[in-house]
Structure formats: structure tokens, C-alpha cells
Design an enzyme around this catalytic site. Structure first.
Site, PDB file in Angstrom:
ATOM      1  NE  ARG A   1     -24.757  75.893   7.923  1.00  0.00           N
ATOM      2  CZ  ARG A   1     -24.555  74.980   6.977  1.00  0.00           C
ATOM      3  NH1 ARG A   1     -25.533  74.114   6.701  1.00  0.00           N
ATOM      4  NH2 ARG A   1     -23.429  74.940   6.308  1.00  0.00           N
TER       5      ARG A   1
ATOM      6  CB  CYS B   1     -15.742  61.077  -4.764  1.00  0.00           C
ATOM      7  SG  CYS B   1     -15.100  62.730  -5.156  1.00  0.00           S
TER       8      CYS B   1
ATOM      9  CB  THR C   1     -16.084  86.552 -12.407  1.00  0.00           C
ATOM     10  OG1 THR C   1     -17.237  87.385 -12.531  1.00  0.00           O
ATOM     11  CG2 THR C   1     -16.489  85.200 -11.822  1.00  0.00           C
TER      12      THR C   1
ATOM     13  N   GLY D   1     -15.328  76.193  -7.239  1.00  0.00           N
ATOM     14  CA  GLY D   1     -15.314  74.778  -7.596  1.00  0.00           C
ATOM     15  C   GLY D   1     -14.492  74.494  -8.841  1.00  0.00           C
ATOM     16  CG  ASP D   2     -14.370  70.462 -10.048  1.00  0.00           C
ATOM     17  OD1 ASP D   2     -13.772  70.759  -8.996  1.00  0.00           O
ATOM     18  OD2 ASP D   2     -14.812  69.315 -10.282  1.00  0.00           O
TER      19      ASP D   2
ATOM     20  CE  LYS E   1      13.778  57.599  17.218  1.00  0.00           C
ATOM     21  NZ  LYS E   1      15.201  57.393  16.814  1.00  0.00           N
TER      22      LYS E   1
END
Length: 826
Positions: free
Chosen positions: A23, A44, A269, A278-279, A429
Site C-alpha cells: 500500500r 485463534c 536484528t 511477531g511470535d 459509576k
């Protein structure tokens, strides 16, 4: 100038990077390499397709290679495995369709994700042992269940995937045992919040096995570390994940915690041409400033966008996540953000903790459900973290607190958040606002708080300011019940020289009581979270039949009443639901509201009639069992249906004396729930005993009748009354005590000195006097009957007796004994 950008790994991080790169720039040559067949999918959502909650498998596919190529001009390679990185030549080796290719890059992005943790278990390589990381894994699990008529499963691990798999396997009617080596599920939250999840999972039929592992997997069973053999036609390994950093390690890139790839502020890195997100990558936590590994989808997506911006010359923020997460566990939702107590203790940080018990929306609007919010903050007001367990609105509240942390707001600023309010959505509240108010009380008003694990009744006076009915249903051992409404008039019962711990159900009444005592000069501490949190953590909880979960603080617990959901005994099972049962809606009410509704209605009903009540507080499942045992009523049904507790209570004992049907076929049940006693003695100590027993029986819901005869009539005389009498009547009057305050004791009276001594000791020990006991008995509705025959013999007239006494003979007394299962002679 066109650049060759190669991204290894799709799904969240890699796909987000590729899409944003295109993009922003049409010139770069972008190649996305995915080892599996699916370049972008909702990992997920995988457990929910297994559980048939997501029925259409195609809904899990976010982007296809064809769409990414045609719409974004991205070269997508699926089923392609990158086997090595040549940093010197800036190339990677890829195996695709058994053919090895070399692809050059100017910029390499590693988004290889995480891999399941593997542990050496005998039998872990069998064909019915699975892990769940991608769509092929999901397909294999579904196919195996269908092909092998699977009836039972063992899930290893109590994290996100383990809990979601346990729920979804139960949803397709499998028996599920969940093994967790730690002492709680969801390690990201603290034990005081996890206990509610444990209770709920057990109530849903999960065989929860904490502090247990599997040492051997057989064809249809598993053997646990404590020697149990558990049925398991299949096994799901969900112990956790580690960074999939093999490529990086072999290429010599710097690795950090759990071998996650080390990166700088722009995801670079140790090789300037290689980035990691990411993971697979290490991140710096915003609160602890420590390097951590947080495998969450939002983090990967956010990093992908930021990296694409950086690679196109945009200035980006220093990315430091706080680890906000949420999970669905059957009918409960559990969410967390920031750091928990365990981590803060390890870091050596000082902190305060508050618990807020609130509702998802206005309690008077249908559908309100309870939630517990835990907020942890520094002495300076920095929000360290929060945890929430509830059913509805949990995501909204955790997001509000996560936003406050992200933008550096103090905990007291939570009260300033202007939350959209209407009865279907919140309260005037909101619970998040309440957390800010309570935190202000702690930080600015020096309101002392005590956590439930700190209660020690040997060092403090513990005062329960709930109503007596709540106290009877369960309380902290050694606590004294002084209802909030009576506190100002009973201050003399509290020692001003010793610290006072105040508690109520959830904390609000405790706070008001603490204010009263603080203003009167007492050293007072409010129990955070109230009895609800204490009970949840330290009273007996629902038991998994094979794995009792005993709390460590068992010695502090009042053992009566029983506090677990029990299977109804055989006699109760035989009691059928009546069609004419009364139905009461108590949704949105917190304890003791639903119990008070039950009592209010049963008081208007006859023995054997039934009441059905609908409650949105899951804790009612335990409360109604306890209350029924204490009050002698019968729980016919106690289940969670359609996100509500549906309970049916039959007035009277569980063992009917006589069961018959009337002419209309309605069941009639005769029960005995009263208590009667003959008070014959006029001795002070025996009179005290009679009223202690009578008020105790009345507090358990019994209808009590006290029949005063002969010398017992002196107990109910009014002081200061003079009646002219003649002859023997006058002699009797002169020989007998004038009123309750003049009664002798049965042993060692010593001319009245003994009774004065015992009254002195009673006052010192804060035991009510006999006169006060009589007043309380009358206020509780205890029926007092004076024997008219004895009044004639003992020359006692009606004007000499206290107001409220009824008059009758033996027939009156015997009539009440017919309805009693307790009869005493004192």
C-alpha cells in the site's frame, strides 16, 4: 529504486507487513513465503471450529495466495520451506515441491511465529496425540474424532489453547481431563483470580488436575504423575509455545529470552538487512522495561504495520507492548493487561492491590452479570496491571485500563474516564470508575486495605458488617457479626486498642464501616474484595472427583455451612418439579440479593411448595446449597442454563415425612422444621442457654416456640411492676425473683454474688445480657408462651409479664411440637 523484500512466514505478522508494504510502495518486489498451505488464516479461531461454534471452515481463511497476488501484486509461495539463510550473499534456500531454490533479498523479514513446546512423554508419538497451531492440525483433530468415535480427551496445559480446547471438546460432548503442572490455569493472572476459573471449569464437568503432568500415553488412557489412570481416546498437547527461531539461530543472529530473536527499536536484528517481528521476536515490556516474549496476535499485526512504515522512511514509535489478552472459558471471560503480582514480586516492586466487584450493566436492567476487576498500582499511582473475570463487558473494561496504561494515566485517572452510560451498557459509576475511586481512597485518604491471604484473626479483631443471614451462610472463622446499620450503636463491643479488620460481601459496606470507625479513632483495615473473594479462595470449592483442590489456608475457614455444589441425595432426586412452582427473576442482583429474594418468597409459602429463581451470579450455585442446608430447605434443581443459574428450592426438609397427591394431582409434602422448648427453670445460666439455642434455631429459619412454666415464668417478668397480692400469693411473690435481672444461677449462687460475677464476666467478654437476648428473640419472631395453669399456681398475673408474651396451655405447646423436629426441656 526497487528493492527485493522477502518475508518468511505469513499469518498475522508477515501478511500484515506485506500488505502495508504494497500500500505504501508499488516499486518494491515483495515475496511472501509460507511453509504451510494457508498464507493468512485466523489461528485463534481454530479451537472454535473444532467445537462447532464456527461452522464454516472457510471463515477462518483471511487471505488466499491468489487474492494477494492479484490485488496486491505480492509473490506468494505456499508449502515452501526456508531451510537456510546465507547472510553474506543475502540469499535464502527454499524447498518447494521437493526442489530447492535460492532467492536473493535486499531486506529479509522473519515472521516464522512460534512452535509448540514438546516434552518427553512415553507415547507422545502415537497417532492420537495432537497439537494445534494451524489449519492442517485442526483438520487432523476433527477427522480423528469423527473416524474413531472419540468419547474422551486429555488436554495437557492450562494456557489459552488448553482452556479453549477443553471448552470446545466439551461442546462436542467429550469427557475432558485437563492437566496443568502449575498450581493454576492462565499463568498470566494471579491465583486469587484464577480460582474462579477453576470452580467454573469443574462445574462444567472438566476433570481439572492441577499440579499434575502425564507420564505415559496409552491407546485409550493416560497415566498421570500421581498414579491415576484417566480415559483419553485422544490427547491434545497445549503446554505452550517457544519462538520458531531455528533459522535465525543457524544463521548466527543474536537471540534472547527463550531463544527469541533480539531486535532494536525498528525491529532490526543483529544483521542490518534482517528484521524480525511477531511470535519469533523478543520485545521490551513497557512497564518492566525488561526483554520478554509475548506471543499475541495484536503485537504481531502492530509490528507488521510499523515495520512497513519504517522501511518506507516513516518515523515510527518505539514499540513497547503491555501484553493485553483475553480468553473465553466456558461462560466466563478472563482478561489481563500489564504485570501480575507474581512478576512484580520477582522484580522487587512495591505495589497496592484493589478488587472491584461490579456489574456488566445497570443491575436493574435485565442481563446484568457480575465481574471482578483487580488493579495493581504503585505507591505513586502508576498502573502496573489489571485482571478481570466475568461474563459480559470484560473486554470493554480491560481495554479501558489498557488504554490508560498505554497513555501514561495514573490509577486515580480511571475515575475521570467519561464512559458511555445507559442501563443496558453500564452503570452511572462504571466498575472502572469505581477502581479509580477506591485507588484514590488508598493513595490520598490513607484507607488501609488487607488482602484475603493476609487475614489473621489472632492479631486483629475481625468484624463482619453484613446482615445476620449472610453471616450464617458463611463467614471468616472467629469474626464477630455487627451489621453496618447497628455499628454506631455497638461501638463498645469493639476494642479500641487493637487493630480492626472490617469485611462485608464485596467491600462497599466494609468501606463505609471503616470510615465510621476511622472517624471514631479506631485503627481499621478494610478487607479488599470482601467475603466473596475470601470465600472464593479459601472456603471449600467444587471438587473434581479425582483431584481435590484444597486451599492452603484451610485452617482459617469456617467449616459450616458446607460450601460446595453437591449432587442431590437419592431422596431429593425423587422430589419432582411442581408445575405450580413460583418463578422469581433475580438477574443482576449480587449476593445477598438473590438469597434474600428466596427467603422473602419462602416465608410466604407453605411446606412442600417450590420456588424457581433465575440468577446471573454464578456464585449463587454454592450460596443456595449452603443456605438450604442451614435453613432446612431442599434444593431440587441447581444448574446453569442459558448463562443463568436456574435453581428450584422446595420449602422444607429434603426428607419428606409424608408425600401424597391432592385431588388435582399436586404433590403435598408434610415437613417438620420448627423448634420448641419448655423453659421450666428460673436459673440465670439455664435461661441464658435456652435463649442462645432459641435464637440460633431462629437464625437457621426455624419457627421457635418457648413455653414458660412454673419457675420459668420468672424469666419473662417485667421489672418495676408491683401487684397487690394477699396470703399465699404474696408469699410466692416475695420468694421468687422480681424479673430476669434478679435470677440466681444454678451452682455457686452464694447469696446473689454468683449471678453478679457471671454478669460481670459476660459484660467483659461482650456477651449479651439475658434482657438483651430476650429482646433479640422477640425481634426474630420467636414465640413466647406463658403457661396459664402455672401462672395460677405461682400467683403470676399477666400485667407482671413482658409485652408480646402469648398465653396458653399444654394444647398450645403440643400443637407447635407437632410441627417441630427439635424439642427441649430446660
Amino acid at each position: 529504486m526497487s528493492r527485493k523484500i522477502v518475508i518468511v512466514g505469513g499469518v498475522a505478522g508477515g501478511a500484515s507487513t506485506a500488505a502495508r508494504l504494497r500500500r505504501l510502495n508499488e516499486q518494491d518486489e515483495i515475496t511472501l513465503i509460507e511453509r504451510g498451505s494457508y498464507v493468512s488464516f485466523a489461528n485463534c479461531g481454530l479451537p472454535y471450529h473444532i467445537g462447532d461454534e464456527i461452522k464454516d471452515r472457510s471463515k477462518l481463511l483471511i487471505q488466499t495466495p491468489e487474492l494477494m497476488e492479484s490485488r496486491m501484486n505480492i509473490n506468494v509461495m505456499t508449502d515452501a520451506n526456508v531451510v537456510s539463510i546465507n547472510r553474506k550473499d543475502k540469499t535464502i534456500s527454499v524447498v518447494e515441491s521437493s526442489e530447492e531454490k535460492v532467492i536473493a533479498y535486499d531486506i529479509l523479514v522473519l515472521s516464522t511465529g512460534a512452535k509448540p513446546i514438546e516434552v518427553p512423554i512415553d507415547g507422545a508419538n502415537l497417532g492420537h496425540v495432537f497439537s494445534l497451531r494451524n489449519i492442517p492440525d485442526m483438520d487432523k483433530i476433527i477427522a480423528y474424532i469423527k473416524a474413531n468415535n472419540v468419547k474422551s480427551a486429555a488436554v495437557v496445559g492450562g494456557g489459552f489453547i488448553g482452556l479453549e480446547m477443553a471448552e470446545n471438546l466439551k461442546a462436542i460432548d467429550l469427557d475432558v481431563a485437563l492437566f496443568e503442572l502449575g498450581d493454576q490455569v492462565m499463568p498470566g493472572i494471579d491465583m486469587d483470580m484464577a480460582v474462579e476459573l477453576h470452580n467454573h471449569m469443574i462445574s462444567k464437568g472438566v476433570d481439572l488436575r492441577l499440579k499434575q503432568s502425564i507420564k505415559k500415553i496409552n491407546d485409550h488412557t493416560v497415566e498421570s504423575s500421581n498414579g491415576d489412570v484417566v480415559n483419553a481416546d485422544m490427547v491434545i498437547m497445549a503446554i505452550g509455545v517457544l519462538p520458531e527461531s531455528t533459522l535465525a539461530e543457524e544463521a548466527g543472529l543474536a537471540l534472547g529470552i527463550k531463544k527469541a530473536i533480539k531486535t532494536n527499536d525498528v525491529f532490526q536484528t543483529s544483521d542490518a538487512s534482517i528484521y524480525a517481528i511477531g511470535d519469533v521476536a523478543e520485545v521490551t515490556h513497557a512497564i518492566s522495561n525488561q526483554d520478554v516474549h509475548i506471543p499475541l496476535a495484536w503485537i504481531a499485526n502492530r509490528q507488521g504495520r510499523l515495520l512497513a512504515d519504517h522501511l518506507n522512511g516513516k518515523a515510527i514509535e518505539k514499540f513497547k507492548p503491555i501484553g493485553t489478552a483475553i480468553a473465553k472459558v466456558f461462560d466466563l471471560n478472563v482478561a489481563s493487561t500489564g504485570l501480575n503480582e507474581k512478576t512484580l514480586s520477582t522484580l522487587g516492586k512495591k505495589y497496592h492491590v484493589i478488587h472491584v466487584s461490579g456489574q456488566s450493566n445497570a443491575s436493574y436492567y435485565p442481563g446484568a452479570t457480575p465481574m471482578t476487576i483487580k488493579v495493581i498500582f504503585s505507591p505513586e499511582g502508576e498502573i502496573y496491571g489489571a485482571q478481570i473475570v466475568g461474563r459480559n463487558g470484560v473486554d470493554k473494561r480491560i481495554d479501558l485500563i489498557a488504554s490508560a496504561i498505554t497513555f501514561g494515566q495514573k490509577v486515580t485517572d480511571l475515575q475521570r474516564i467519561e464512559i458511555a452510560y445507559a442501563p443496558p451498557f453500564s452503570s452511572a459509576k462504571d466498575p472502572v470508575n469505581m477502581a479509580g475511586y477506591i485507588a484514590q481512597n488508598v493513595l490520598e485518604d490513607e484507607m488501609k486495605m488487607m488482602q484475603v491471604n493476609e487475614v489473621d484473626d489472632t492479631k486483629h479483631q475481625v468484624i463482619d458488617v453484613r446482615e445476620p443471614i449472610e453471616h450464617e451462610m458463611g463467614h471468616i472463622e472467629g469474626s464477630k457479626n455487627i451489621p453496618l446499620g447497628e455499628l454506631r450503636t455497638r461501638l463498645t463491643e469493639i476494642d479500641k486498642e487493637a487493630p480492626v479488620v472490617i469485611y462485608c460481601q464485596v467491600g462497599q459496606r466494609g468501606y463505609n464501616a471503616a470510615r465510621i470507625l476511622k472517624n471514631e479513632g479506631y485503627d481499621v483495615i478494610n478487607l479488599d474484595g470482601g467475603f466473596k473473594l475470601y470465600k472464593q479462595n479459601y472456603l471449600t470449592i467444587p471438587q473434581s472427583p479425582s483431584q481435590p483442590l484444597k486451599p492452603e489456608h484451610d485452617n482459617k475457614v469456617s467449616k459450616s455451612p458446607e460450601e460446595k455444589i453437591t449432587a442431590q441425595n437419592e431422596e431429593v432426586k425423587q422430589v419432582s418439579l411442581r408445575e405450580d412452582r413460583r418463578i422469581v427473576e433475580a438477574s443482576g442482583l449480587q449476593c445477598p440479593g438473590p438469597i434474600l429474594k428466596v427467603k422473602e418468597n419462602l416465608d410466604q409459602m407453605q411446606d412442600g411448595e417450590q420456588l424457581e429463581i433465575h440468577v446471573t451470579d454464578f456464585g449463587f450455585c454454592q450460596d443456595i446449597e449452603s443456605w438450604a442446608k442451614v435453613t432446612g430447605n431442599t434444593v431440587v434443581k441447581n444448574e446453569i442454563e442459558r448463562n443463568k443459574v436456574i435453581a428450584v428450592i422446595q420449602k422444607g426438609q429434603s426428607l419428606p415425612v409424608n408425600v401424597m397427591n391432592d385431588s388435582n394431582g399436586h404433590q403435598l409434602v408434610e415437613t417438620k422444621t420448627g423448634a420448641t422448648m419448655v423453659v421450666f427453670s428460673g436459673d440465670l445460666d439455664k435461661a441464658l442457654a435456652s435463649f442462645i439455642i432459641a435464637t440460633g434455631a431462629a437464625s437457621m429459619g426455624k419457627e421457635v416456640t418457648m413455653f414458660f412454666t412454673f419457675w420459668g415464668l420468672n424469666v419473662i417478668k417485667r421489672p418495676g411492676i408491683k401487684v397487690d397480692k394477699q396470703g399465699l400469693d404474696k408469699m410466692f411473690s416475695q420468694m421468687m425473683p422480681k424479673h430476669a435481672g434478679k435470677l440466681p444461677i444454678s451452682k455457686m449462687n452464694m447469696g446473689g454474688m454468683g449471678s453478679r460475677m457471671i454478669k460481670h464476666v459476660m459484660n467483659k467478654k461482650k456477651v449479651d445480657s439475658l434482657e438483651v437476648m430476650i429482646e433479640k428473640a422477640q425481634s426474630m419472631g420467636i414465640k413466647m408462651v406463658a403457661c396459664t395453669m402455672s401462672m395460677d399456681i405461682m400467683a403470676v398475673s399477666r400485667e407482671e409479664l413482658i409485652e408480646g408474651v402469648e398465653y396458653g396451655g399444654v394444647a398450645t405447646y403440643l400443637g407447635d411440637t407437632e410441627k417441630a423436629n427439635l424439642n427441649l426441656f430446660i
